[in-house]
Design a protein around this motif. Structure first.
Motif, PDB file in Angstrom:
ATOM      1  N   GLU A 122       8.867  -0.330  14.811  1.00 18.60           N
ATOM      2  CA  GLU A 122      10.272  -0.329  14.391  1.00 18.60           C
ATOM      3  C   GLU A 122      11.239   0.086  15.482  1.00 18.60           C
ATOM      4  O   GLU A 122      12.359  -0.415  15.557  1.00 18.60           O
ATOM      5  CB  GLU A 122      10.460   0.647  13.231  1.00 18.60           C
ATOM      6  N   SER A 182       3.614   0.539   2.881  1.00 17.23           N
ATOM      7  CA  SER A 182       3.457  -0.553   3.822  1.00 17.23           C
ATOM      8  C   SER A 182       3.212  -1.838   3.056  1.00 17.23           C
ATOM      9  O   SER A 182       2.350  -1.877   2.173  1.00 17.23           O
ATOM     10  CB  SER A 182       2.291  -0.292   4.778  1.00 17.23           C
ATOM     11  N   TYR A 200       0.850  -1.190   0.000  1.00 17.29           N
ATOM     12  CA  TYR A 200       0.000   0.000   0.000  1.00 17.29           C
ATOM     13  C   TYR A 200       0.883   1.237   0.000  1.00 17.29           C
ATOM     14  O   TYR A 200       1.915   1.279   0.672  1.00 17.29           O
ATOM     15  CB  TYR A 200      -0.903   0.001   1.236  1.00 17.29           C
ATOM     16  N   LEU A 234       7.512   4.115  13.325  1.00 16.35           N
ATOM     17  CA  LEU A 234       6.516   3.534  14.210  1.00 16.35           C
ATOM     18  C   LEU A 234       7.158   3.021  15.485  1.00 16.35           C
ATOM     19  O   LEU A 234       8.121   2.253  15.449  1.00 16.35           O
ATOM     20  CB  LEU A 234       5.806   2.391  13.467  1.00 16.35           C
ATOM     21  N   ARG A 248      -4.940  -2.652  10.463  1.00 12.30           N
ATOM     22  CA  ARG A 248      -3.545  -2.804  10.065  1.00 12.30           C
ATOM     23  C   ARG A 248      -2.984  -1.432   9.718  1.00 12.30           C
ATOM     24  O   ARG A 248      -3.721  -0.480   9.450  1.00 12.30           O
ATOM     25  CB  ARG A 248      -3.432  -3.707   8.822  1.00 12.30           C
ATOM     26  N   VAL A 249      -1.650  -1.390   9.694  1.00  8.36           N
ATOM     27  CA  VAL A 249      -0.999  -0.138   9.315  1.00  8.36           C
ATOM     28  C   VAL A 249      -1.195   0.157   7.836  1.00  8.36           C
ATOM     29  O   VAL A 249      -0.842   1.230   7.357  1.00  8.36           O
ATOM     30  CB  VAL A 249       0.504  -0.209   9.680  1.00  8.36           C
ATOM     31  N   THR A 250      -1.797  -0.779   7.117  1.00  8.13           N
ATOM     32  CA  THR A 250      -2.044  -0.586   5.698  1.00  8.13           C
ATOM     33  C   THR A 250      -3.265   0.287   5.428  1.00  8.13           C
ATOM     34  O   THR A 250      -3.581   0.567   4.280  1.00  8.13           O
ATOM     35  CB  THR A 250      -2.234  -1.944   5.001  1.00  8.13           C
ATOM     36  N   TYR A 283       4.164   7.326  16.662  1.00  9.22           N
ATOM     37  CA  TYR A 283       5.293   7.543  15.777  1.00  9.22           C
ATOM     38  C   TYR A 283       6.185   8.619  16.376  1.00  9.22           C
ATOM     39  O   TYR A 283       5.728   9.476  17.130  1.00  9.22           O
ATOM     40  CB  TYR A 283       4.837   8.035  14.396  1.00  9.22           C
ATOM     41  N   LEU A 342       5.378   0.725   8.508  1.00 11.13           N
ATOM     42  CA  LEU A 342       4.984   1.752   7.555  1.00 11.13           C
ATOM     43  C   LEU A 342       6.198   2.635   7.363  1.00 11.13           C
ATOM     44  O   LEU A 342       6.628   3.305   8.289  1.00 11.13           O
ATOM     45  CB  LEU A 342       3.801   2.549   8.101  1.00 11.13           C
ATOM     46  N   SER A 393       2.871  -4.702   5.006  1.00 13.67           N
ATOM     47  CA  SER A 393       2.621  -5.575   6.148  1.00 13.67           C
ATOM     48  C   SER A 393       1.760  -6.758   5.752  1.00 13.67           C
ATOM     49  O   SER A 393       0.798  -6.606   5.013  1.00 13.67           O
ATOM     50  CB  SER A 393       1.924  -4.796   7.258  1.00 13.67           C
ATOM     51  N   LEU A 430       8.548   9.539   9.438  1.00 13.21           N
ATOM     52  CA  LEU A 430       8.054   9.055  10.720  1.00 13.21           C
ATOM     53  C   LEU A 430       8.439   7.591  10.913  1.00 13.21           C
ATOM     54  O   LEU A 430       8.500   6.831   9.951  1.00 13.21           O
ATOM     55  CB  LEU A 430       6.533   9.188  10.778  1.00 13.21           C
TER      56      LEU A 430
END
Lengths: 120, 114
Positions: B59, A95, A33, B45, B98-100, B35, A108, A97, B43
């Motif tokens: 991260e 991302s 994404y 995470l 999700r982070v998506t 973040y 991300l 993921s 940024l």
């Protein structure tokens, strides 16, 4: 590994000019994404667009348009007839993921941003 | 809706001090995240949560703790502040799990550790 490159650190244009912000990404996954966020001088981050890897259609929203090209791993952002209020730092993000249950951690990855200044 | 709110807006700490950055959202989002933004970088995470009672590392989790007792609140704790934690911290929430999914960010907390 994921990587997002925004090669343009700063861009300065005069109002009403068109401007394109470049974003090149790297990922090994086929499902991913892409995002663009805007950070105006006030500091908050504003979501602009989300695009998944299976949708290569370009998108237009008012003066904003996005060109997604998988062949060149690019997701460029164009502002038509720029205005002073468009002055901000723009971030591209990626991302890839995995879906829940497939393991791996959330990630991300943001580019370093492009600072756009639109002068009157 | 107030969206995502963060307090304080500014904070100065001395090395070794602890503190909690507050984050709340009123959009009934299950997914929340923290973040940090450092000069010239994007940024990164720190931690995230997919619902009350569920948190996980991002991260850069070292030096930070989180908990999620309610859907609305997601505080970030600095256990023993270090100068390397000088940064702008953003809390975000998302309508997805999700982070998506797109993130909605708070106004940020600018933290300086001396």
């Amino acid at each position: 590994a994921q990587k997002v490159t925004q090669a343009q650190t700063e861009i300065s244009v005069v109002e009403k000019e068109d401007v394109t912000l470049d974003c090149v990404y790297e990922t090994r996954d086929t499902t991913y994404y892409l995002f663009w966020y805007k950070q105006p001088p006030s500091g908050e981050l504003v979501f602009l667009i989300r695009r998944n890897s299976f949708d290569e259609q370009n998108e237009i929203s008012g003066r904003y348009s996005w060109n997604f090209q998988k062949s060149t791993s690019s997701f460029n952002f164009t502002i038509t007839a720029s205005q002073v209020v468009d002055s901000a730092v723009y971030f591209c993000a990626l991302s890839d993921s995995p879906w829940a249950g497939q393991g791996g951690s959330e990630k991300l990855v943001f580019g370093k941003g492009t600072k756009l200044t639109v002068n009157p | 809706n107030a969206g995502v709110t963060q307090t304080p807006k500014f904070q100065v700490l001395k090395t070794g001090q602890s503190m909690t950055l507050q984050c709340a959202q009123d959009m009934n989002h299950e997914y929340m995240s923290w973040y940090r933004q450092d000069p010239g970088m994007g940024l990164r995470l720190i931690h995230y949560s997919v619902g009350a009672g569920i948190t996980d590392q991002g991260e850069v989790p070292n030096g930070y703790n989180v908990s999620r007792s309610t859907t609305e609140d997601f505080p970030l704790r600095l256990l023993s502040a270090a100068p390397s934690q000088t940064s702008v911290y953003f809390c975000a929430s998302s309508p997805g799990l999700r982070v998506t999914y797109e993130q909605y960010f708070g106004p940020g907390t600018r933290l300086t550790v001396t």
